[in-house]
Design an enzyme around this catalytic site. Structure first.
Site, mmCIF file in Angstrom:
data_model
loop_
_atom_site.group_PDB
_atom_site.id
_atom_site.type_symbol
_atom_site.label_atom_id
_atom_site.label_comp_id
_atom_site.label_asym_id
_atom_site.label_seq_id
_atom_site.Cartn_x
_atom_site.Cartn_y
_atom_site.Cartn_z
ATOM 1 N N LYS A 256 0.819 -1.214 0.000
ATOM 2 C CA LYS A 256 0.000 0.000 0.000
ATOM 3 C C LYS A 256 0.855 1.267 0.000
ATOM 4 O O LYS A 256 0.349 2.350 -0.297
ATOM 5 C CB LYS A 256 -0.956 0.016 1.193
ATOM 6 C CG LYS A 256 -0.304 0.207 2.549
ATOM 7 C CD LYS A 256 -1.360 0.314 3.628
ATOM 8 C CE LYS A 256 -0.726 0.585 4.987
ATOM 9 N NZ LYS A 256 -1.738 0.775 6.038
ATOM 10 N N ASP A 257 2.156 1.152 0.342
ATOM 11 C CA ASP A 257 3.042 2.314 0.356
ATOM 12 C C ASP A 257 3.676 2.594 -1.002
ATOM 13 O O ASP A 257 4.336 3.631 -1.171
ATOM 14 C CB ASP A 257 4.173 2.119 1.379
ATOM 15 C CG ASP A 257 3.664 2.092 2.811
ATOM 16 O OD1 ASP A 257 2.597 2.688 3.069
ATOM 17 O OD2 ASP A 257 4.324 1.483 3.667
ATOM 18 N N ARG B 3 -8.055 8.467 4.242
ATOM 19 C CA ARG B 3 -9.042 7.447 3.872
ATOM 20 C C ARG B 3 -9.847 7.006 5.089
ATOM 21 O O ARG B 3 -11.094 6.921 5.047
ATOM 22 C CB ARG B 3 -8.316 6.239 3.247
ATOM 23 C CG ARG B 3 -9.223 5.017 3.040
ATOM 24 C CD ARG B 3 -8.397 3.811 2.624
ATOM 25 N NE ARG B 3 -7.417 3.448 3.635
ATOM 26 C CZ ARG B 3 -7.680 2.725 4.718
ATOM 27 N NH1 ARG B 3 -8.908 2.288 4.951
ATOM 28 N NH2 ARG B 3 -6.729 2.422 5.582
ATOM 29 N N ARG B 4 -9.156 6.696 6.180
ATOM 30 C CA ARG B 4 -9.860 6.280 7.394
ATOM 31 C C ARG B 4 -10.686 7.428 7.965
ATOM 32 O O ARG B 4 -11.820 7.239 8.413
ATOM 33 C CB ARG B 4 -8.851 5.776 8.430
ATOM 34 C CG ARG B 4 -8.198 4.451 8.056
ATOM 35 C CD ARG B 4 -7.077 4.098 9.007
ATOM 36 N NE ARG B 4 -6.483 2.798 8.660
ATOM 37 C CZ ARG B 4 -5.210 2.495 8.846
ATOM 38 N NH1 ARG B 4 -4.375 3.394 9.367
ATOM 39 N NH2 ARG B 4 -4.752 1.300 8.517
ATOM 40 N N ARG C 34 0.928 10.248 13.823
ATOM 41 C CA ARG C 34 1.960 9.515 13.097
ATOM 42 C C ARG C 34 2.690 8.654 14.100
ATOM 43 O O ARG C 34 2.546 8.816 15.304
ATOM 44 C CB ARG C 34 2.963 10.479 12.443
ATOM 45 C CG ARG C 34 2.471 11.241 11.228
ATOM 46 C CD ARG C 34 2.430 10.426 9.952
ATOM 47 N NE ARG C 34 3.663 9.724 9.683
ATOM 48 C CZ ARG C 34 4.728 10.249 9.076
ATOM 49 N NH1 ARG C 34 4.714 11.510 8.698
ATOM 50 N NH2 ARG C 34 5.804 9.522 8.845
ATOM 51 N N ARG D 268 1.328 4.646 18.507
ATOM 52 C CA ARG D 268 -0.101 4.859 18.282
ATOM 53 C C ARG D 268 -0.948 4.196 19.363
ATOM 54 O O ARG D 268 -1.872 4.810 19.895
ATOM 55 C CB ARG D 268 -0.488 4.340 16.897
ATOM 56 C CG ARG D 268 0.204 5.095 15.767
ATOM 57 C CD ARG D 268 -0.215 4.595 14.401
ATOM 58 N NE ARG D 268 0.584 5.207 13.357
ATOM 59 C CZ ARG D 268 0.137 5.561 12.157
ATOM 60 N NH1 ARG D 268 -1.121 5.348 11.852
ATOM 61 N NH2 ARG D 268 0.935 6.115 11.277
ATOM 62 N N CYS E 108 -1.270 7.479 -2.486
ATOM 63 C CA CYS E 108 -1.614 6.496 -1.462
ATOM 64 C C CYS E 108 -2.113 7.149 -0.182
ATOM 65 O O CYS E 108 -2.513 6.445 0.748
ATOM 66 C CB CYS E 108 -0.424 5.577 -1.180
ATOM 67 S SG CYS E 108 1.042 6.405 -0.537
#
Length: 338
Positions: free
Chosen positions: A78-79, A126-127, A144, A150, A237
């Site tokens: 995905k990166d 997106r989230r 981040r 996190r 992305c």
């Protein structure tokens, strides 16, 4: 074959992923060395959307690969930018982990149980867009950092919850911390989420023959369809776009792809979802068709600010990107954090 040097970012997740591929290569009798590479995404603490998102975790590693300082790299797919990198080949996409997003929340809460105004952390537009579209009244906070950082925001009480990729927690052996696996009906993952890409130099035929055996045809077809949507919409992305393709066997034995996608705005004012199905050998074309359908129904509006305001400036200083390459001990790599 001489020692295979695998380039990896320094985070626990990146080195764990690289270590898993290294273990598979060692099981085949190859000598393997992990090599740490610092990327822009590691040194620049600005939100990914402000850095452009695309390639911030991959560029320095690809430069090292092209320069011959490493032989193989294990990317989180995905990166990766959707455009091919001249001189490089994705030799294998191994079987995918669960692509869903998950919630890690205080007191074991699920999304539906979080109170209005609950502080939820994510660094992904997106989230954020899909959380906003649910209309739960959540207070989305940009974050981040690695998994420990996190999850630590929840543990320390700074946030009520964070949203992460299940694949990363699975690879780190931390699924016990998940309080809910979010149904894709509510939140579609990033294109390619949960999949790895094993990239080598295009002229390294010997290594290609070794690595290509790790490829999974169903996973490659699914992520090809998802990334075709991303490419056709010309969205990076970090864009508010989600896509998920699933391969299933029909009664006649043929394989079919079911592909769905989402585009939206981070404030929840735009939420568009569409889907297509078709044969697995048309994976890329299905992605193009779904992108065309999204555009026809107004998807371009999702990538424009409703008020035209520029993004907020990045907090703190910004360090320059580097491509420092340092050998690290394979057994201690997974203990390191970005």
């Amino acid at each position: 074959m001489s020692t295979i040097r695998i380039g990896t970012r320094r985070s626990a997740l990146a080195t764990t992923q690289a270590g898993q591929i290294a273990d598979r290569l060692r099981a085949l009798g190859h000598d393997v060395e992990l090599v740490e590479i610092v990327t822009e995404g590691d040194t620049n603490r600005a939100p990914l959307a402000q850095m452009g998102g695309t390639g911030v975790f991959a560029t320095a590693i690809r430069e090292a690969l092209l320069a011959g300082r490493i032989d193989l790299t294990v990317h989180s797919l995905k990166d990766l930018p959707t455009a091919p990198a001249p001189g490089l080949t994705i030799a294998a996409i191994p079987p995918r982990e669960d692509p869903r997003d998950v919630l890690v929340a205080r007191d074991g809460l699920t999304l539906g149980e979080l109170p209005e105004g609950a502080k939820v952390g994510t660094g992904s537009p997106r989230r954020e867009a899909q959380l906003a579209a649910l209309g739960l009244g959540l207070d989305i906070r940009p974050i981040r950092g690695n998994v420990d950082t996190r999850v630590g925001y929840v543990r320390d009480g700074a946030l009520d919850a964070v949203v992460l990729a299940k694949a990363g927690l699975s690879r780190l052996g931390r699924t016990a911390e998940i309080t809910e696996a979010i149904d894709p009906v509510q939140m579609l993952p990033a294109p390619g989420q949960g999949a790895l890409a094993l990239e080598i130099r295009s002229d390294d035929a010997a290594l290609y023959d070794v690595v290509a055996a790790f490829d999974d045809a169903d996973t490659r077809a699914a992520v090809t369809a998802e990334r075709a949507v991303l490419a056709a919409l010309e969205a990076g992305c970090s864009a508010p776009l989600g896509a998920l393709a699933e391969v299933s066997e029909e009664l006649d034995g043929s394989l079919e792809i079911s592909l769905r996608a989402f585009v939206g705005r981070t404030d929840g004012t735009f939420d568009l979802r569409r889907s297509v199905t078709g044969p697995v050998d048309r994976a890329a074309q299905l992605g193009d068709e779904l992108a065309a359908l999204l555009l026809e129904d107004g998807a371009r509006d999702a990538f424009e600010s409703p008020n035209g305001d520029p993004p907020d400036p990045a907090p703190g200083g910004v360090l320059p990107a580097t491509a420092t390459v340092t050998p690290i001990h394979p057994t201690s790599a997974a203990e390191r954090e970005q």
